[in-house]
Design a protein around this motif. Sequence first.
Motif, short mmCIF file in Angstrom:
data_model
loop_
_atom_site.label_atom_id
_atom_site.label_comp_id
_atom_site.label_asym_id
_atom_site.label_seq_id
_atom_site.Cartn_x
_atom_site.Cartn_y
_atom_site.Cartn_z
N ARG A 28 0.82 -1.21 0.00
CA ARG A 28 0.00 0.00 0.00
C ARG A 28 0.86 1.27 0.00
N CYS A 29 2.07 1.17 0.54
CA CYS A 29 2.99 2.31 0.47
C CYS A 29 3.54 2.48 -0.96
N VAL A 30 3.67 1.37 -1.69
CA VAL A 30 4.23 1.47 -3.04
C VAL A 30 3.28 2.24 -3.96
N ASN A 31 1.97 2.03 -3.79
CA ASN A 31 1.06 2.81 -4.66
C ASN A 31 0.37 3.95 -3.91
N LEU A 32 0.96 4.30 -2.76
CA LEU A 32 0.54 5.49 -2.01
C LEU A 32 -0.88 5.41 -1.46
N LEU A 33 -1.38 4.19 -1.26
CA LEU A 33 -2.63 4.07 -0.51
C LEU A 33 -2.35 4.39 0.95
N GLU A 34 -1.09 4.20 1.36
CA GLU A 34 -0.62 4.67 2.67
C GLU A 34 0.54 5.62 2.43
N GLU A 35 0.62 6.63 3.27
CA GLU A 35 1.73 7.56 3.15
C GLU A 35 2.86 7.10 4.07
#
Length: 276
Positions: free
Chosen positions: A57-64
Amino acid sequence: MSSTPQNPPPTREIEVRGLHKSFGDNEVLRGIDLEVGSGEVVCVIGPSGSGKSTLLRCVNLLEEPTRGQVFVGGTEVTHPDVDIDAVRRRIGMVFQQFNLFPHLSVTDNLTLPQRRVLGRDKAAAAKAAAENLRRVGLSEKADAYPASLSGGQQQRVAIARALAMGPQVMLFDEPTSALDPELVGDVLAVMRMLADEGMTMMVVTHEMSFAREVADRVVFMDGGVVVEQGDPARVIGNPAHERTRHFLSRLLDPAMADVENVEDAQNADDAARKSP
Ligand SMILES: Nc1ncnc2c1ncn2[C@@H]1O[C@H](COP(=O)(O)OP(=O)(O)OP(=O)(O)O)[C@@H](O)[C@H]1O
Ligand SMILES: [Mg+2]
Protein backbone atom coordinates in the motif's frame (compact mmCIF):
# COMPACT_ATOMS: atom_id res chain seq x y z
CA MET A 1 39.82 2.97 -20.15
CA SER A 2 38.03 0.08 -21.80
CA SER A 3 35.44 0.91 -24.39
CA THR A 4 33.87 -2.55 -24.17
CA PRO A 5 30.14 -2.09 -23.80
CA GLN A 6 28.90 -3.45 -20.53
CA ASN A 7 25.55 -5.03 -19.91
CA PRO A 8 23.34 -2.25 -18.68
CA PRO A 9 22.11 -2.83 -15.14
CA PRO A 10 18.56 -4.22 -15.15
CA THR A 11 16.01 -1.44 -14.97
CA ARG A 12 14.47 -1.07 -11.55
CA GLU A 13 10.74 -0.81 -11.86
CA ILE A 14 10.17 -0.54 -8.11
CA GLU A 15 12.70 0.66 -5.57
CA VAL A 16 12.02 1.04 -1.87
CA ARG A 17 14.63 2.77 0.28
CA GLY A 18 14.61 2.97 4.06
CA LEU A 19 10.83 2.74 4.20
CA HIS A 20 9.22 3.28 7.60
CA LYS A 21 5.53 3.36 8.38
CA SER A 22 3.91 3.89 11.75
CA PHE A 23 0.27 3.91 12.75
CA GLY A 24 0.34 5.99 15.91
CA ASP A 25 2.88 4.31 18.21
CA ASN A 26 2.83 1.11 16.18
CA GLU A 27 5.85 1.02 13.88
CA VAL A 28 4.73 -1.44 11.23
CA LEU A 29 7.54 -1.01 8.69
CA ARG A 30 10.98 -0.55 10.24
CA GLY A 31 13.28 0.22 7.37
CA ILE A 32 12.54 -1.75 4.22
CA ASP A 33 14.98 -1.76 1.30
CA LEU A 34 13.75 -3.62 -1.74
CA GLU A 35 14.12 -3.55 -5.50
CA VAL A 36 12.02 -5.16 -8.18
CA GLY A 37 13.58 -5.22 -11.63
CA SER A 38 11.68 -4.79 -14.86
CA GLY A 39 9.86 -8.03 -15.65
CA GLU A 40 10.75 -9.53 -12.31
CA VAL A 41 8.24 -11.41 -10.15
CA VAL A 42 8.82 -11.01 -6.42
CA CYS A 43 6.73 -12.93 -3.91
CA VAL A 44 6.47 -11.48 -0.41
CA ILE A 45 5.75 -13.94 2.37
CA GLY A 46 5.56 -13.60 6.13
CA PRO A 47 3.33 -13.98 9.15
CA SER A 48 0.12 -12.05 9.71
CA GLY A 49 0.81 -8.52 10.86
CA SER A 50 4.38 -8.45 9.53
CA GLY A 51 3.57 -5.47 7.28
CA LYS A 52 3.19 -7.10 3.84
CA SER A 53 -0.02 -5.27 2.91
CA THR A 54 1.29 -2.02 4.32
CA LEU A 55 4.40 -2.36 2.14
CA LEU A 56 2.29 -2.83 -1.02
CA ARG A 57 0.00 0.00 0.00
CA CYS A 58 2.99 2.31 0.47
CA VAL A 59 4.23 1.47 -3.04
CA ASN A 60 1.06 2.81 -4.66
CA LEU A 61 0.54 5.49 -2.01
CA LEU A 62 -2.63 4.07 -0.51
CA GLU A 63 -0.62 4.67 2.67
CA GLU A 64 1.73 7.56 3.15
CA PRO A 65 5.14 6.38 4.37
CA THR A 66 6.38 7.92 7.61
CA ARG A 67 9.96 7.96 6.31
CA GLY A 68 11.93 6.71 3.33
CA GLN A 69 11.52 6.73 -0.43
CA VAL A 70 9.64 4.75 -3.04
CA PHE A 71 10.46 4.93 -6.75
CA VAL A 72 8.26 3.47 -9.48
CA GLY A 73 9.65 3.45 -13.01
CA GLY A 74 12.40 5.80 -11.84
CA THR A 75 9.99 8.43 -10.49
CA GLU A 76 10.07 9.15 -6.79
CA VAL A 77 6.44 8.65 -5.83
CA THR A 78 7.10 9.77 -2.26
CA HIS A 79 8.21 13.20 -3.48
CA PRO A 80 5.87 15.89 -2.13
CA ASP A 81 5.22 17.30 -5.60
CA VAL A 82 4.34 13.98 -7.22
CA ASP A 83 1.13 13.60 -9.22
CA ILE A 84 -0.47 10.78 -7.23
CA ASP A 85 -3.03 10.00 -9.92
CA ALA A 86 -0.29 9.64 -12.53
CA VAL A 87 1.56 7.24 -10.21
CA ARG A 88 -1.52 5.13 -9.59
CA ARG A 89 -2.19 4.86 -13.32
CA ARG A 90 1.10 3.02 -13.67
CA ILE A 91 0.37 0.55 -10.90
CA GLY A 92 -2.32 -2.10 -11.01
CA MET A 93 -3.46 -3.50 -7.68
CA VAL A 94 -5.41 -6.66 -6.99
CA PHE A 95 -6.77 -7.28 -3.50
CA GLN A 96 -7.99 -10.33 -1.64
CA GLN A 97 -11.53 -8.95 -1.96
CA PHE A 98 -12.33 -8.31 -5.58
CA ASN A 99 -14.15 -4.98 -5.05
CA LEU A 100 -16.25 -5.24 -8.22
CA PHE A 101 -19.31 -3.03 -8.56
CA PRO A 102 -22.25 -5.41 -8.09
CA HIS A 103 -24.70 -3.24 -10.05
CA LEU A 104 -22.46 -3.09 -13.13
CA SER A 105 -21.87 -5.76 -15.77
CA VAL A 106 -18.40 -7.23 -16.11
CA THR A 107 -17.69 -5.02 -19.13
CA ASP A 108 -18.88 -1.90 -17.35
CA ASN A 109 -16.69 -2.78 -14.36
CA LEU A 110 -13.75 -2.72 -16.77
CA THR A 111 -14.68 0.36 -18.77
CA LEU A 112 -15.67 2.65 -15.89
CA PRO A 113 -12.18 3.22 -14.43
CA GLN A 114 -10.66 3.59 -17.90
CA ARG A 115 -13.14 6.32 -18.74
CA ARG A 116 -12.99 8.05 -15.34
CA VAL A 117 -9.26 7.83 -14.69
CA LEU A 118 -7.75 7.69 -18.18
CA GLY A 119 -10.44 9.67 -19.98
CA ARG A 120 -10.75 7.00 -22.69
CA ASP A 121 -13.73 7.21 -25.00
CA LYS A 122 -16.37 4.52 -24.94
CA ALA A 123 -15.08 2.56 -27.94
CA ALA A 124 -11.45 2.51 -26.77
CA ALA A 125 -12.49 1.46 -23.27
CA ALA A 126 -14.71 -1.30 -24.62
CA LYS A 127 -11.90 -2.55 -26.83
CA ALA A 128 -9.43 -2.74 -23.94
CA ALA A 129 -12.11 -4.40 -21.80
CA ALA A 130 -12.75 -7.10 -24.41
CA GLU A 131 -9.02 -7.70 -24.96
CA ASN A 132 -8.31 -8.15 -21.29
CA LEU A 133 -11.35 -10.32 -20.60
CA ARG A 134 -10.02 -12.58 -23.33
CA ARG A 135 -6.60 -12.64 -21.65
CA VAL A 136 -8.12 -13.92 -18.42
CA GLY A 137 -10.35 -16.37 -20.28
CA LEU A 138 -13.69 -14.71 -19.52
CA SER A 139 -14.88 -13.30 -22.84
CA GLU A 140 -18.18 -15.15 -22.48
CA LYS A 141 -18.90 -13.34 -19.19
CA ALA A 142 -18.72 -9.83 -20.65
CA ASP A 143 -22.41 -9.12 -20.04
CA ALA A 144 -22.73 -11.06 -16.78
CA TYR A 145 -23.06 -9.43 -13.35
CA PRO A 146 -20.48 -10.16 -10.65
CA ALA A 147 -22.94 -12.02 -8.40
CA SER A 148 -23.41 -14.68 -11.08
CA LEU A 149 -19.67 -15.44 -11.18
CA SER A 150 -17.59 -17.72 -8.97
CA GLY A 151 -15.04 -16.11 -6.66
CA GLY A 152 -12.25 -17.20 -8.98
CA GLN A 153 -13.99 -15.66 -11.98
CA GLN A 154 -14.60 -12.44 -10.05
CA GLN A 155 -10.93 -12.26 -9.17
CA ARG A 156 -9.97 -12.78 -12.82
CA VAL A 157 -12.34 -9.92 -13.73
CA ALA A 158 -10.58 -7.79 -11.11
CA ILE A 159 -7.23 -8.67 -12.70
CA ALA A 160 -8.59 -7.82 -16.17
CA ARG A 161 -9.89 -4.52 -14.80
CA ALA A 162 -6.41 -3.65 -13.54
CA LEU A 163 -4.77 -4.77 -16.81
CA ALA A 164 -7.15 -2.71 -18.93
CA MET A 165 -5.57 0.38 -17.39
CA GLY A 166 -2.26 -0.57 -19.01
CA PRO A 167 -0.16 -0.67 -15.83
CA GLN A 168 3.64 -0.93 -15.78
CA VAL A 169 3.61 -2.97 -12.60
CA MET A 170 1.07 -5.14 -10.85
CA LEU A 171 0.74 -5.54 -7.09
CA PHE A 172 -1.21 -8.51 -5.73
CA ASP A 173 -2.24 -8.74 -2.08
CA GLU A 174 -3.20 -12.34 -1.30
CA PRO A 175 -5.29 -12.61 -4.46
CA THR A 176 -6.34 -16.20 -3.80
CA SER A 177 -6.83 -16.16 -0.02
CA ALA A 178 -10.59 -15.62 -0.18
CA LEU A 179 -11.15 -18.39 -2.73
CA ASP A 180 -12.33 -21.95 -2.33
CA PRO A 181 -9.33 -24.21 -2.97
CA GLU A 182 -10.70 -25.51 -6.29
CA LEU A 183 -10.87 -21.95 -7.67
CA VAL A 184 -7.32 -20.94 -6.77
CA GLY A 185 -5.68 -22.62 -9.76
CA ASP A 186 -7.42 -20.55 -12.45
CA VAL A 187 -6.36 -17.29 -10.81
CA LEU A 188 -2.78 -18.48 -10.36
CA ALA A 189 -2.75 -19.55 -14.02
CA VAL A 190 -3.63 -16.01 -15.09
CA MET A 191 -0.87 -14.63 -12.85
CA ARG A 192 1.58 -17.13 -14.29
CA MET A 193 0.63 -15.99 -17.81
CA LEU A 194 1.30 -12.37 -16.83
CA ALA A 195 4.66 -13.35 -15.39
CA ASP A 196 5.52 -15.20 -18.62
CA GLU A 197 4.56 -12.11 -20.61
CA GLY A 198 7.13 -10.13 -18.66
CA MET A 199 4.90 -8.14 -16.31
CA THR A 200 6.69 -6.72 -13.28
CA MET A 201 4.87 -8.15 -10.28
CA MET A 202 4.97 -7.94 -6.51
CA VAL A 203 2.82 -10.68 -5.02
CA VAL A 204 1.94 -11.18 -1.36
CA THR A 205 0.91 -14.80 -1.14
CA HIS A 206 0.76 -17.93 0.97
CA GLU A 207 0.86 -20.11 -2.16
CA MET A 208 4.32 -21.58 -1.76
CA SER A 209 4.13 -23.70 -4.91
CA PHE A 210 3.34 -20.57 -6.94
CA ALA A 211 6.20 -18.72 -5.27
CA ARG A 212 8.56 -21.59 -5.99
CA GLU A 213 7.59 -22.00 -9.62
CA VAL A 214 6.83 -18.47 -10.77
CA ALA A 215 8.75 -16.03 -8.59
CA ASP A 216 12.23 -14.86 -9.50
CA ARG A 217 12.77 -13.97 -5.85
CA VAL A 218 11.08 -14.58 -2.53
CA VAL A 219 11.17 -11.98 0.23
CA PHE A 220 10.43 -13.07 3.79
CA MET A 221 9.19 -10.30 6.09
CA ASP A 222 8.68 -10.43 9.82
CA GLY A 223 8.12 -7.63 12.31
CA GLY A 224 8.29 -4.93 9.66
CA VAL A 225 11.70 -5.86 8.26
CA VAL A 226 12.97 -8.04 5.43
CA VAL A 227 14.51 -10.98 7.25
CA GLU A 228 15.84 -12.66 4.12
CA GLN A 229 15.33 -12.78 0.40
CA GLY A 230 16.65 -14.74 -2.53
CA ASP A 231 16.07 -17.57 -4.94
CA PRO A 232 12.68 -19.16 -4.19
CA ALA A 233 14.00 -22.70 -3.95
CA ARG A 234 16.68 -21.56 -1.49
CA VAL A 235 14.47 -19.35 0.71
CA ILE A 236 11.59 -21.84 0.83
CA GLY A 237 13.62 -25.04 0.70
CA ASN A 238 16.59 -24.05 2.81
CA PRO A 239 15.95 -20.81 4.70
CA ALA A 240 18.94 -19.15 6.32
CA HIS A 241 17.01 -17.77 9.29
CA GLU A 242 15.22 -19.51 12.09
CA ARG A 243 12.27 -17.09 11.80
CA THR A 244 11.77 -18.08 8.17
CA ARG A 245 12.02 -21.77 9.03
CA HIS A 246 9.49 -21.36 11.81
CA PHE A 247 7.04 -19.49 9.55
CA LEU A 248 7.33 -22.05 6.77
CA SER A 249 6.90 -25.01 9.08
CA ARG A 250 3.67 -23.52 10.41
CA LEU A 251 2.48 -22.74 6.91
CA LEU A 252 3.20 -26.18 5.55
CA ASP A 253 1.76 -27.93 8.59
CA PRO A 254 -1.15 -25.89 9.97
CA ALA A 255 -1.80 -28.61 12.54
CA MET A 256 1.55 -27.69 14.12
CA ALA A 257 0.46 -24.07 14.28
CA ASP A 258 -2.59 -25.14 16.31
CA VAL A 259 -0.41 -27.14 18.68
CA GLU A 260 1.97 -24.19 19.06
CA ASN A 261 -0.89 -21.76 19.63
CA VAL A 262 -2.19 -23.96 22.41
CA GLU A 263 1.32 -24.23 23.86
CA ASP A 264 1.78 -20.45 23.61
CA ALA A 265 -1.51 -19.93 25.41
CA GLN A 266 -0.55 -22.45 28.10
CA ASN A 267 2.85 -20.80 28.57
CA ALA A 268 1.21 -17.39 28.89
CA ASP A 269 -1.23 -18.89 31.35
CA ASP A 270 1.59 -20.44 33.40
CA ALA A 271 3.54 -17.18 33.36
CA ALA A 272 0.48 -15.27 34.51
CA ARG A 273 -0.09 -17.71 37.35
CA LYS A 274 3.56 -17.52 38.48
CA SER A 275 3.66 -13.74 38.45
CA PRO A 276 2.76 -12.20 41.82
N1 LIG B 1 -4.81 1.64 8.66
C1 LIG B 1 -4.25 1.13 9.73
N2 LIG B 1 -4.36 1.72 10.94
C2 LIG B 1 -3.77 1.20 12.03
N3 LIG B 1 -3.03 0.09 12.03
C3 LIG B 1 -2.88 -0.56 10.88
C4 LIG B 1 -3.48 -0.09 9.66
N4 LIG B 1 -3.13 -0.93 8.66
C5 LIG B 1 -2.37 -1.89 9.23
N5 LIG B 1 -2.21 -1.67 10.54
C6 LIG B 1 -1.42 -2.50 11.47
O1 LIG B 1 -0.17 -2.73 10.87
C7 LIG B 1 0.31 -4.04 11.14
C8 LIG B 1 0.68 -4.72 9.85
O2 LIG B 1 -0.47 -4.88 9.07
P1 LIG B 1 -0.45 -5.46 7.62
O3 LIG B 1 -1.86 -5.49 7.17
O4 LIG B 1 0.51 -4.72 6.79
O5 LIG B 1 0.10 -6.94 7.85
P2 LIG B 1 0.14 -8.17 6.87
O6 LIG B 1 1.54 -8.70 6.90
O7 LIG B 1 -0.43 -7.79 5.56
O8 LIG B 1 -0.80 -9.23 7.62
P3 LIG B 1 -1.85 -10.30 7.01
O9 LIG B 1 -1.02 -11.50 6.60
O10 LIG B 1 -2.74 -10.63 8.18
O11 LIG B 1 -2.58 -9.67 5.87
C9 LIG B 1 -0.78 -4.73 11.93
O12 LIG B 1 -0.43 -4.65 13.29
C10 LIG B 1 -2.00 -3.89 11.65
O13 LIG B 1 -2.89 -3.93 12.73
MG1 LIG C 1 -2.12 -8.34 4.50
